[in-house]
Design a protein around this motif. Structure first.
Motif, PDB file in Angstrom:
ATOM      1  N   ALA A 276      50.547   5.865  57.321  1.00  0.00           N
ATOM      2  CA  ALA A 276      51.432   4.813  57.826  1.00  0.00           C
ATOM      3  C   ALA A 276      50.766   3.446  57.808  1.00  0.00           C
ATOM      4  O   ALA A 276      51.430   2.430  58.034  1.00  0.00           O
ATOM      5  CB  ALA A 276      51.884   5.147  59.249  1.00  0.00           C
TER       6      ALA A 276
ATOM      7  N   GLN B 146      59.291   5.567  59.372  1.00  0.00           N
ATOM      8  CA  GLN B 146      59.998   5.212  58.135  1.00  0.00           C
ATOM      9  C   GLN B 146      59.243   5.745  56.931  1.00  0.00           C
ATOM     10  O   GLN B 146      58.078   5.409  56.712  1.00  0.00           O
ATOM     11  CB  GLN B 146      60.123   3.692  58.029  1.00  0.00           C
ATOM     12  N   GLU B 147      59.876   6.587  56.125  1.00  0.00           N
ATOM     13  CA  GLU B 147      59.231   7.061  54.911  1.00  0.00           C
ATOM     14  C   GLU B 147      59.088   5.911  53.919  1.00  0.00           C
ATOM     15  O   GLU B 147      60.023   5.151  53.694  1.00  0.00           O
ATOM     16  CB  GLU B 147      60.038   8.206  54.287  1.00  0.00           C
ATOM     17  N   HIS B 148      57.902   5.786  53.340  1.00  0.00           N
ATOM     18  CA  HIS B 148      57.670   4.722  52.366  1.00  0.00           C
ATOM     19  C   HIS B 148      56.506   5.094  51.464  1.00  0.00           C
ATOM     20  O   HIS B 148      55.759   6.042  51.746  1.00  0.00           O
ATOM     21  CB  HIS B 148      57.411   3.382  53.058  1.00  0.00           C
TER      22      HIS B 148
ATOM     23  N   ASP C  37      51.726   1.399  61.268  1.00  0.00           N
ATOM     24  CA  ASP C  37      52.962   0.629  61.179  1.00  0.00           C
ATOM     25  C   ASP C  37      54.005   1.442  60.420  1.00  0.00           C
ATOM     26  O   ASP C  37      53.664   2.230  59.536  1.00  0.00           O
ATOM     27  CB  ASP C  37      52.694  -0.699  60.464  1.00  0.00           C
ATOM     28  N   ARG C  38      55.245   1.277  60.760  1.00  0.00           N
ATOM     29  CA  ARG C  38      56.377   1.954  60.106  1.00  0.00           C
ATOM     30  C   ARG C  38      56.170   3.471  60.067  1.00  0.00           C
ATOM     31  O   ARG C  38      56.492   4.120  59.077  1.00  0.00           O
ATOM     32  CB  ARG C  38      56.583   1.414  58.690  1.00  0.00           C
ATOM     33  N   TYR C  39      55.643   4.030  61.147  1.00  0.00           N
ATOM     34  CA  TYR C  39      55.333   5.458  61.157  1.00  0.00           C
ATOM     35  C   TYR C  39      56.561   6.312  60.902  1.00  0.00           C
ATOM     36  O   TYR C  39      56.499   7.300  60.163  1.00  0.00           O
ATOM     37  CB  TYR C  39      54.703   5.848  62.501  1.00  0.00           C
TER      38      TYR C  39
END
Length: 240
Positions: A149, A173-175, A169-171
């Motif tokens: 993340a 949210q898949e990215h 950050d944005r844990y």
């Protein structure tokens, strides 16, 4: 040939970085706990999903006495190295999302730091479960999602370069993020831990072991950093 994930262009640098014993995470964090889990157990056949240059396939045979070990990987340059280092080995060009094997083929299936490389994780986990025999083992080593993340810049450092804390950050949210080090540039996929767990449970697997192992050797500075923030975890799943 397209190189959408960077692996074809990075293969040579990857082989150099791994050497014979693997990088720090493999050699001093993951291998010791995996060796302990597999010690004294007997497996007739094993599949290494995302075998790369074949290091862990060779280890399964040499250290754990598994004669029938198959490695698959979608990167031909890495497979070429695997075949050169182990001419009698079974290394095949294939993706985790489309495993070219019949149902229940292996009693040990391994994903060793490969889940983060796989685009279609839902299909890949279903495939790994499919080819694992009833009563068989799916062994997974993966980067901890709070590390993935971070977008590839986990440690925040002070002006002197000392590591202060890890950025997450944005844990949820898949990215996907490009990672670059030592001449390697590859695309990694972040997913929260719940995403993996949900898919593994839905595949009819039962979690039997889980560990976030510390580093037990290696350079002092690297060991101290890894033991402040566990980078990886290991899971053993059993197929009903």
């Amino acid at each position: 040939m397209t190189d959408e994930n960077g692996w074809d262009m990075s293969a040579s640098a990857w082989v150099t970085a791994q050497g014979e014993n693997g990088d720090f995470t493999r050699q001093f964090v993951l291998d010791p706990v995996i060796d302990a889990w597999l010690a004294g157990r007997s497996f007739a056949s094993a599949l290494d999903v995302g075998c790369g240059e074949g290091r862990f396939c060779r280890r399964l045979k040499a250290r754990h006495g598994i004669v029938a070990v198959t490695g698959i990987d979608p990167t031909e340059p890495l497979l070429a190295t695997a075949r050169a280092k182990d001419p009698a080995g079974d290394y095949r060009l294939a993706s985790a999302e489309n495993l070219p094997f019949e149902d229940h083929r292996f009693d040990l299936t391994v994903s060793y730091l490969t889940l983060i490389d796989i685009p279609d994780i839902e299909r890949a986990i279903a495939e790994m479960a499919r080819v694992t025999a009833p009563g068989g083992t799916l062994l997974i080593a993966n980067l901890n999602p709070f590390i993935t993340a971070s977008g590839g810049t986990a440690w925040v450092k002070d002006d002197s370069g000392a590591k202060r804390f890890v950025k997450v950050d944005r844990y949820l949210q898949e990215h996907s993020d490009w990672q670059a080090w030592r001449g390697i540039r590859i695309l990694n996929h972040h997913r929260p831990l719940s995403r993996y767990m949900t898919l593994l449970l839905a595949a009819g697997l039962r979690l039997t072991r889980f560990d976030e192992p510390p580093a037990i050797g290696g350079p002092t500075e690297a060991r101290a950093a890894y033991n402040r923030v566990p980078y990886a975890h290991v899971m053993e799943w059993t197929k009903a």
